[in-house]
Design a protein around this motif. Sequence first.
Motif, mmCIF file in Angstrom:
data_model
loop_
_atom_site.group_PDB
_atom_site.id
_atom_site.type_symbol
_atom_site.label_atom_id
_atom_site.label_comp_id
_atom_site.label_asym_id
_atom_site.label_seq_id
_atom_site.Cartn_x
_atom_site.Cartn_y
_atom_site.Cartn_z
ATOM 1 N N GLY B 459 4.106 -34.200 5.939
ATOM 2 C CA GLY B 459 3.365 -33.636 6.453
ATOM 3 C C GLY B 459 3.312 -32.498 7.724
ATOM 4 O O GLY B 459 4.124 -31.529 7.263
ATOM 5 N N ILE B 460 1.848 -31.681 7.751
ATOM 6 C CA ILE B 460 1.781 -30.650 8.068
ATOM 7 C C ILE B 460 2.451 -30.677 9.862
ATOM 8 O O ILE B 460 1.235 -31.418 10.782
ATOM 9 C CB ILE B 460 0.522 -29.963 8.617
ATOM 10 N N GLN B 461 3.838 -29.752 10.611
ATOM 11 C CA GLN B 461 3.616 -29.843 12.058
ATOM 12 C C GLN B 461 3.618 -28.493 12.585
ATOM 13 O O GLN B 461 4.373 -27.532 11.067
ATOM 14 C CB GLN B 461 5.754 -29.945 11.692
ATOM 15 N N GLY B 462 2.707 -27.968 13.316
ATOM 16 C CA GLY B 462 2.470 -26.755 13.452
ATOM 17 C C GLY B 462 1.633 -26.426 13.055
ATOM 18 O O GLY B 462 0.631 -26.421 11.670
ATOM 19 N N GLU B 463 1.652 -24.129 12.883
ATOM 20 C CA GLU B 463 1.025 -23.869 12.175
ATOM 21 C C GLU B 463 1.636 -24.301 10.412
ATOM 22 O O GLU B 463 3.252 -24.752 10.227
ATOM 23 C CB GLU B 463 1.802 -22.782 12.019
ATOM 24 N N PRO B 464 0.675 -24.409 9.629
ATOM 25 C CA PRO B 464 0.526 -24.347 8.186
ATOM 26 C C PRO B 464 1.519 -23.329 7.069
ATOM 27 O O PRO B 464 1.513 -22.574 8.277
ATOM 28 C CB PRO B 464 -0.311 -24.989 7.812
ATOM 29 N N GLU B 465 2.183 -23.804 6.949
ATOM 30 C CA GLU B 465 2.971 -22.745 5.074
ATOM 31 C C GLU B 465 2.124 -21.487 4.723
ATOM 32 O O GLU B 465 2.497 -20.298 4.874
ATOM 33 C CB GLU B 465 3.412 -23.390 4.441
ATOM 34 N N ILE B 466 0.765 -22.322 4.211
ATOM 35 C CA ILE B 466 0.124 -21.353 4.115
ATOM 36 C C ILE B 466 -1.221 -21.350 4.762
ATOM 37 O O ILE B 466 -2.303 -21.817 4.885
ATOM 38 C CB ILE B 466 -0.305 -21.491 2.855
ATOM 39 N N PRO B 467 -1.509 -20.345 5.336
ATOM 40 C CA PRO B 467 -2.101 -20.075 6.746
ATOM 41 C C PRO B 467 -4.001 -19.750 6.233
ATOM 42 O O PRO B 467 -3.769 -18.944 4.962
ATOM 43 C CB PRO B 467 -1.715 -18.752 7.605
ATOM 44 N N MET B 468 -4.373 -20.158 7.101
ATOM 45 C CA MET B 468 -6.198 -20.190 6.649
ATOM 46 C C MET B 468 -6.125 -18.842 5.965
ATOM 47 O O MET B 468 -7.386 -18.902 5.647
ATOM 48 C CB MET B 468 -6.926 -20.037 7.952
ATOM 49 N N SER B 469 -5.946 -17.735 6.589
ATOM 50 C CA SER B 469 -6.591 -16.161 5.734
ATOM 51 C C SER B 469 -5.845 -15.757 4.421
ATOM 52 O O SER B 469 -5.863 -15.097 3.333
ATOM 53 C CB SER B 469 -4.935 -14.728 7.143
ATOM 54 N N SER B 470 -4.840 -17.395 3.904
ATOM 55 C CA SER B 470 -5.294 -17.221 2.703
ATOM 56 C C SER B 470 -5.317 -17.584 1.603
ATOM 57 O O SER B 470 -5.901 -16.886 0.073
ATOM 58 C CB SER B 470 -3.697 -17.712 1.923
ATOM 59 N N TYR B 471 -7.002 -17.989 2.502
ATOM 60 C CA TYR B 471 -7.601 -18.846 1.550
ATOM 61 C C TYR B 471 -10.017 -17.541 1.341
ATOM 62 O O TYR B 471 -10.056 -17.586 2.711
ATOM 63 C CB TYR B 471 -8.125 -20.428 2.262
ATOM 64 N N LYS B 472 -9.651 -17.887 0.545
ATOM 65 C CA LYS B 472 -11.706 -17.368 0.565
ATOM 66 C C LYS B 472 -12.043 -18.211 -0.664
ATOM 67 O O LYS B 472 -11.685 -18.874 -2.024
ATOM 68 C CB LYS B 472 -10.954 -15.828 -0.535
ATOM 69 N N VAL B 473 -13.670 -18.300 -0.059
ATOM 70 C CA VAL B 473 -14.500 -19.144 -1.132
ATOM 71 C C VAL B 473 -14.735 -17.837 -2.197
ATOM 72 O O VAL B 473 -15.918 -17.055 -1.847
ATOM 73 C CB VAL B 473 -15.881 -19.608 -0.375
#
Lengths: 187, 515
Positions: B459-473
Motif C-alpha cells: 500500500g502507498i503510505q504518505g508520499e508515493p515513492e515515484i512522485p507525480m512529477s515522474s509521469y508524462k502522458v
Amino acid sequence: MIAADVYKKAAEGDPKAIEKICVATWEPLYRFIYYKVQNREDAEDVTQETYVKTLSYMQKNKAPQENFLGFMKTVSLNIIRDRWRKEKRGGVLVNFQQINPAETAAGDQQNAIAQRLLLEGAMAKLSQEQQTILELRIIKGYSVAETAKLLGKTEGAVRTAQHRALQALSRLLDDKELQDQKGEGSC
Amino acid sequence: MSKNSAEEKLSNYIDALNNEQHSETADTANDPELEKLLATARLVRSLREPVMPEDGYPQKLARTVAGEVQKARQNGQAAKSKPKSVKGILPAMAALAAGLLIFVLVNWLGPFNQDVVYAMEKAVTQLSNYHGILEMRTKNAVGEEWLVRQVELWAEDDKYAIRQDDGTLIINNGRQKWQISHNDREVALLPLLPDHTRNNFDLRDEAKRAKQYPHTIVGSELIAGRQATKLAISPPGGMEYYLWVDIETNLPIQLQTAMQNALQTTYTFVSFKPNTEIDPQIFTYQVPQGYRVVENEPGQLVATVEEAAAISGVTPLLPEKAPIRILAFQDRIIFDYGDTTITETMPKGDFEPAANASLGVAAGGPLEVWWDRLRWRQNGLEIQVEGVQRLELAGQIAPDLTVPNSNQDLVSKAQVKVSVDKELVEADQKQVDRGSSPWQLDPLQVSLTFVNLKVTPEGIQGEPEIPMSSYKVVANNSAEAVVEVGHGPIERVYLKRLVRQDETGIWSVVGYDPR
C-alpha cells in the motif's frame, strides 16, 4: 409612399427606417406569401427573410425604389423556390407549379384577381353538394367528422365526395385553361 | 395506389392545411393524379382569408430584420478588416474534410428519423426567444423533496437575463454583461465572455445529448400543466436519466438526473413561453439610481482586428471565416462565432495539456482535445477554440491540425498485459459518475497508483515513492493512452477507457513495459 431617404437609411441598417418600410409594406407582402405557402409559420418566416434579402440588395443598390413591393414579391418567390428545393431533397412535397417569378412584380395583382375569378367560375359549375363540401372542408376548415355531422353523411362518404368534387374542379380548371390558351392563340 | 388510400391521403392533406401545418403529410408516391388534386385543394384554400400574424407583428418583424441586417453588416466589416498577412488561403482540403465529416455524422445520426428527439432538435434550432421560470428541486433517497432554487430567464438570440431568488439580475445583451445586486445596491460590470452554459438545464445541450445517447419513450405526463413525452436517456456505461419534451412545442421542459449520492435533482420550467414578446428594455444597460458601478475588466467590443490588436497587445491569427464579434481585453482577444469562440492569449509558462485530455497535433506541437475545446500554441500565441465549429475554425488557423484517432491502437504493444475485471471497472465507473474517486479519470493518477503499488505492494503510505512529477502522458486518443514514467521498475504504462470513451470515462491499466 416611402420617402427616398427612408430607403437609404434602411439600407444602412437604421432600425426606425426599417420599421417604416415594414409597417408600410408587410401586409400585402405577407398575404402574397401566405397565398403561396398556405400556412402562417412559413409565411412569417419567408416574409422576414424577404426583407433581409431585399435590404441586402438595397445596400448594393440593386433594389428599385419604384415598384418596391413587386420587387419584394419576386424576392419572396425565389426564397420559396429555394426552400422548395431544399425540402424536396428532404422528401417533403410542396407545390411548385404556381410559382413563377415572371408573373409577379407589377402584374401580380391582376393575375391574382383573374385567377380568383377563374376559380370561382369553375366552383360555380360544380353541383350544389360538391360546392358545399369544398366550402365546409377547405374554406371554412371543418374536420371530416364535423362535415359529416353537418351534412348527415358518414365520414367515408365525405371523403369520397370531397375527392370527387376536387377531381371535377380540377377538370373544369383544365378545360378553362385550355380554352383560354386556344383563345389567345386565335388572336 | 388504391382509391381508398388516395381519398384518405387527400383528406389528411386537407386536415394538415386546415391545421396550418406544412404539407409533409402529403405522400403522393409520385401519383400525378393525386398531386393534381392536392394542388386543386390548395387553390380552393386560397379563397379563404389568410391567417394573419399576431398584433405587433410588423414592429417585431422590423426589429428582427434590423438585427439581421446589423449582424450581416458586422460580418461584412469584420471580413473586410482582416489583414491579409494574418492568414493564408483557406485550406480547401480541411473544408472538404469538415464537410464530409458533417455529412457522415448527419447520416449516421439519422436526420430523417422523425422521432421525438429529432422534432426536439428542430424546435430548439427554431427557438428565437423564450421567457420562463426554471425551478430546481432535489429529492433524497427516502423521498423527501425540497425546492433548491427558482430563477426567471429571458433569452433572445445571444442576449439573456437571469433573475435569481434574491432578486439579483445577470444580464448579457451581447455588447455588455452586468449583474445588478439589489442587496448591495451595486451594478457589477462583468467580462463579456461568451458563455454557452447559462443554467444547468440548457435546452440546446439537452436536445444534443438526447440525440447522442440511446433513448426510449417511457410515457406521457402532465408537467406544469403541459402534456409531455417522457424520455429515458442512457449514456453508455452511465446511469439513466429522464427528459420530458412538451408535446405542443417539442421543447424540453423537465430534466431529472439519476439518483446520485442519494440525491436526485429535477429541473422544471414551471412557466415557459417560447417565441414570445420580450421587452427589449430588459436587455438595456441601466444603472438604477443610487447604485454604484463596479468594473471587473469588462473587455471591449471592437470592429476590427487592428483595434483588437492595439488594445490587447496580441497579434492574432485569424481563420478564414469572419467572426460575428471581436472582443479585446488587456492581454487577449476573443473571436465570437455565436456557437464557437476562439481565444488567443500571450502564453505563460510551458504548454501543459490537461492530464485527462486527448492529444493531437497542431502547428507541429501538441494539441489538447478536452470536451468540445481544442488548445495549442502557434506563432507565440496560445489558442483555444471552443464550441461546435472548433474543428473547422482551428483547421483554418493550423492547417496541419490532426485530432486523435480513437481507433488507433496504442496499447497492444505492451510487453506485459494486465487483466481487468470488467464488472469491477463498471462498478468503479458508476462510483466516479456519482462523484467518488475522480482520480480514476486522470491517466497520470491511475498510472501513479498502479506503479507505486508495484513498488510497495502493501500500500502507498504518505508520499508515493515515484512522485507525480515522474509521469508524462505521451499519447492519448481518448480511448487509449500511454504514460511514460521517468524512473523506477516500469518505463511505460498502457491504459484504456473500458466503459465510456469520453471525458467522463475512467482509465484502467491494461499493460506496461518493465524498465
